[in-house]
Design a protein around this motif. Structure first.
Motif, short mmCIF file in Angstrom:
data_model
loop_
_atom_site.label_atom_id
_atom_site.label_comp_id
_atom_site.label_asym_id
_atom_site.label_seq_id
_atom_site.Cartn_x
_atom_site.Cartn_y
_atom_site.Cartn_z
N THR A 74 9.80 2.84 0.11
CA THR A 74 11.22 3.66 -0.67
C THR A 74 11.90 3.83 0.72
OG1 THR A 74 9.55 4.67 -2.01
CG2 THR A 74 11.65 5.91 -1.70
N SER A 75 11.19 4.24 1.81
CA SER A 75 12.19 4.24 3.07
C SER A 75 13.06 3.22 3.16
CB SER A 75 11.44 4.46 4.30
OG SER A 75 10.18 5.44 4.25
N LEU A 79 10.37 11.64 2.41
CA LEU A 79 9.98 11.17 1.13
C LEU A 79 8.64 11.48 0.62
CD1 LEU A 79 11.82 7.79 1.72
CD2 LEU A 79 12.70 9.37 0.37
N PRO A 82 5.67 10.58 -2.59
CA PRO A 82 5.20 9.33 -2.88
C PRO A 82 5.86 8.94 -4.35
CG PRO A 82 3.63 11.13 -2.65
CD PRO A 82 4.73 11.70 -2.43
N THR A 83 6.04 7.65 -4.43
CA THR A 83 6.83 7.24 -5.56
C THR A 83 5.74 7.03 -6.59
OG1 THR A 83 7.98 5.67 -4.20
CG2 THR A 83 8.02 5.19 -6.29
N PRO A 95 5.37 2.10 -7.19
CA PRO A 95 4.36 3.22 -6.34
C PRO A 95 3.35 2.28 -5.43
CG PRO A 95 4.50 3.38 -8.52
CD PRO A 95 5.25 2.34 -8.37
N GLY A 96 2.50 3.00 -4.66
CA GLY A 96 1.63 2.27 -3.86
C GLY A 96 0.58 1.57 -4.50
N SER A 137 11.42 -2.97 10.88
CA SER A 137 11.41 -1.38 11.38
C SER A 137 12.68 -0.81 10.88
CB SER A 137 11.33 -1.25 12.69
OG SER A 137 11.59 0.12 13.04
N ILE A 138 12.62 0.26 10.09
CA ILE A 138 13.63 0.86 9.74
C ILE A 138 14.46 1.64 10.71
CG2 ILE A 138 13.30 1.64 7.36
CD1 ILE A 138 12.63 4.41 8.20
N TYR A 139 13.95 1.59 12.26
CA TYR A 139 14.71 2.28 13.34
C TYR A 139 15.52 1.42 13.95
CZ TYR A 139 12.00 6.29 12.19
OH TYR A 139 11.66 7.59 11.76
N PRO A 194 0.89 -1.25 -0.06
CA PRO A 194 -0.09 -0.04 0.16
C PRO A 194 0.86 1.26 0.11
CG PRO A 194 -0.55 -1.58 1.87
CD PRO A 194 0.56 -2.07 1.21
N SER A 195 0.20 2.35 -0.51
CA SER A 195 0.82 3.82 -0.33
C SER A 195 1.38 4.15 1.10
CB SER A 195 0.07 4.93 -0.73
OG SER A 195 -0.36 4.53 -2.02
N HIS A 229 5.81 -4.49 9.06
CA HIS A 229 6.64 -3.26 8.94
C HIS A 229 6.28 -2.22 9.78
CE1 HIS A 229 10.10 -1.04 7.62
NE2 HIS A 229 9.29 0.06 7.24
N LYS A 230 7.02 -1.23 10.44
CA LYS A 230 6.89 -0.21 11.32
C LYS A 230 6.46 -0.77 12.72
CE LYS A 230 5.04 2.77 7.95
NZ LYS A 230 4.41 3.98 7.16
N SER A 284 3.37 2.61 3.17
CA SER A 284 3.79 1.47 3.93
C SER A 284 5.27 1.52 4.35
CB SER A 284 3.28 0.28 3.21
OG SER A 284 3.88 0.15 2.17
#
Ligand SMILES: Nc1nc2c(ncn2[C@@H]2O[C@H](COP(=O)(O)OP(=O)(O)OP(=O)(O)O)[C@@H](O)[C@H]2O)c(=O)[nH]1
Ligand SMILES: [Mg+2]
Length: 315
Positions: free
Chosen positions: A14-15, A32, A34-35, A57-58, A159-161, A8-9, A116-117, A11
């Motif tokens: 890209t990150s 960032l 949206p793609t 893209p999403g 998670s990217i963190y 989904p958009s 994710h997240k 989500s």
């Protein structure tokens, strides 16, 4: 070999691509845009470990005919589910549609789901993470069963963190390269022949590991090894001459003392890093006693380097 990032958009696709492969700091990913069309990034630090990440893209939908060329090239599809605001039922329906179309074209594709997240207040403990992980797994299995589609999916909490995103992508990249099995055997033999506790082979630029020995990965081991790479990169960027940052002689040793007692050497662990091929480094955790036989370790690492060259030459 391509890895597709879909979902989904907003989500986090890209990150993920930027944080892991372009060194974007996680906080900056907030800005960032949206793609709008597929963004392709090729990872080719080592000539034998090349792959392409395609960030869609999403809500990209796939069609077996229209997307045939893309799907024929695809090694893995990563579906990114936003565990903070995503709707499991809706996402599983979309994922099922993607799998239905993709599997018509290419039976060899690996399907991977990033839940994710999982870093917000919603997910303060592991039980909460496991709940969303299990719910997603159950729902997609039901969807696929109803549609009579039989594929394997692997799930990851990411998670990217933190390091989970690197760990998940490492495991996916490993699936795409058959020579990884030989590397694992070689790393296992480092364990048996010289008592190396844990060994990883990293791509130093992305810090994803393309192989590790068969003992389970403790995320703290991964963290400490990847931080050692940061140290090496910082040092060689500051002090390396004429852009010659890494070469065959590049190596680093860091001694980690276990207790407060300065005389007690027994529990120490050594972190040992050595280059094994272009932009590939071996990072090992080695106990005090085993590290005293450094000549044996170096001898075995040289054997590993030679075998690696032979494997790459045969490819
Ligand atoms: N808390 C948290 N936020 C994240 C994480 N990954 C991405 N985000 C945030 O999610 C938002 C959307 O990220 P993008 O990477 O642009 O999402 P996308 O999937 O590429 O979106 P589209 O290109 O529109 O499809 C940004 O504000 C990121 O900072 C994560 O692991 N944790
Ligand atoms: Mg995007």
């Amino acid at each position: 070999m391509d890895i597709l990032l879909v979902g989904p958009s907003k989500s986090g696709k890209t990150s993920i691509q930027r944080v892991v492969f372009k060194k974007l700091s996680p906080h900056e990913s907030f800005f960032l845009p949206p793609t709008m069309s597929v963004e392709t990034l090729t990872v080719e630090n080592n000539p034998n470990v090349q792959f392409t990440i395609k960030d869609f893209p999403g809500n990209k939908e796939f069609d077996a005919e229209a997307d045939r060329a893309i799907l024929e090239q695809t090694g893995a599809i990563i579906y990114v589910f936003d565990a903070q605001i995503g709707d499991i039922e809706e996402s599983c329906g979309k994922l099922k549609d993607i799998i239905a179309e993709a599997s018509k074209v290419n039976e060899k594709i690996y399907y991977e789901v990033f839940v994710h997240k999982v870093d917000s207040d919603l997910y303060q403990n592991d039980d909460q993470k496991m709940e969303v992980y299990n719910d997603f797994q159950r729902e997609i299995r039901n969807e696929l069963k109803e549609a009579d589609i039989n594929v394997n999916i692997t799930f990851y909490l990411t998670s990217i963190y933190d390091h989970t995103i690197f760990d998940a992508l490492s495991k996916i990249v490993q699936k795409l390269f058959p020579f990884v099995e030989h590397l694992i055997e070689m790393l296992n033999s480092l364990h048996t022949s010289c008592g190396v506790e844990k060994a990883f082979i990293f791509d130093i630029i992305s810090k994803i590991f393309i192989a590790t020995d068969s003992s389970p990965v403790d995320i703290t081991h991964y963290e400490i090894c990847s931080e050692l790479i940061d140290v090496l990169i910082d040092m060689s960027c500051i002090y390396g001459k004429d852009n010659l940052k890494f070469d065959e002689e590049s190596s680093t040793t860091i001694k980690l003392k276990k207790g407060d007692n300065a005389d007690d050497e027994a529990g120490n662990t050594y972190l040992y890093l050595k280059e094994v091929d272009e932009y590939l480094v071996l990072v090992c955790l080695i106990g005090e006693e085993e590290f005293q036989k450094k000549h044996l370790i170096n001898y075995n690492i040289n054997l590993l380097k030679q075998s690696l060259k032979e494997i790459f030459a045969k490819k």
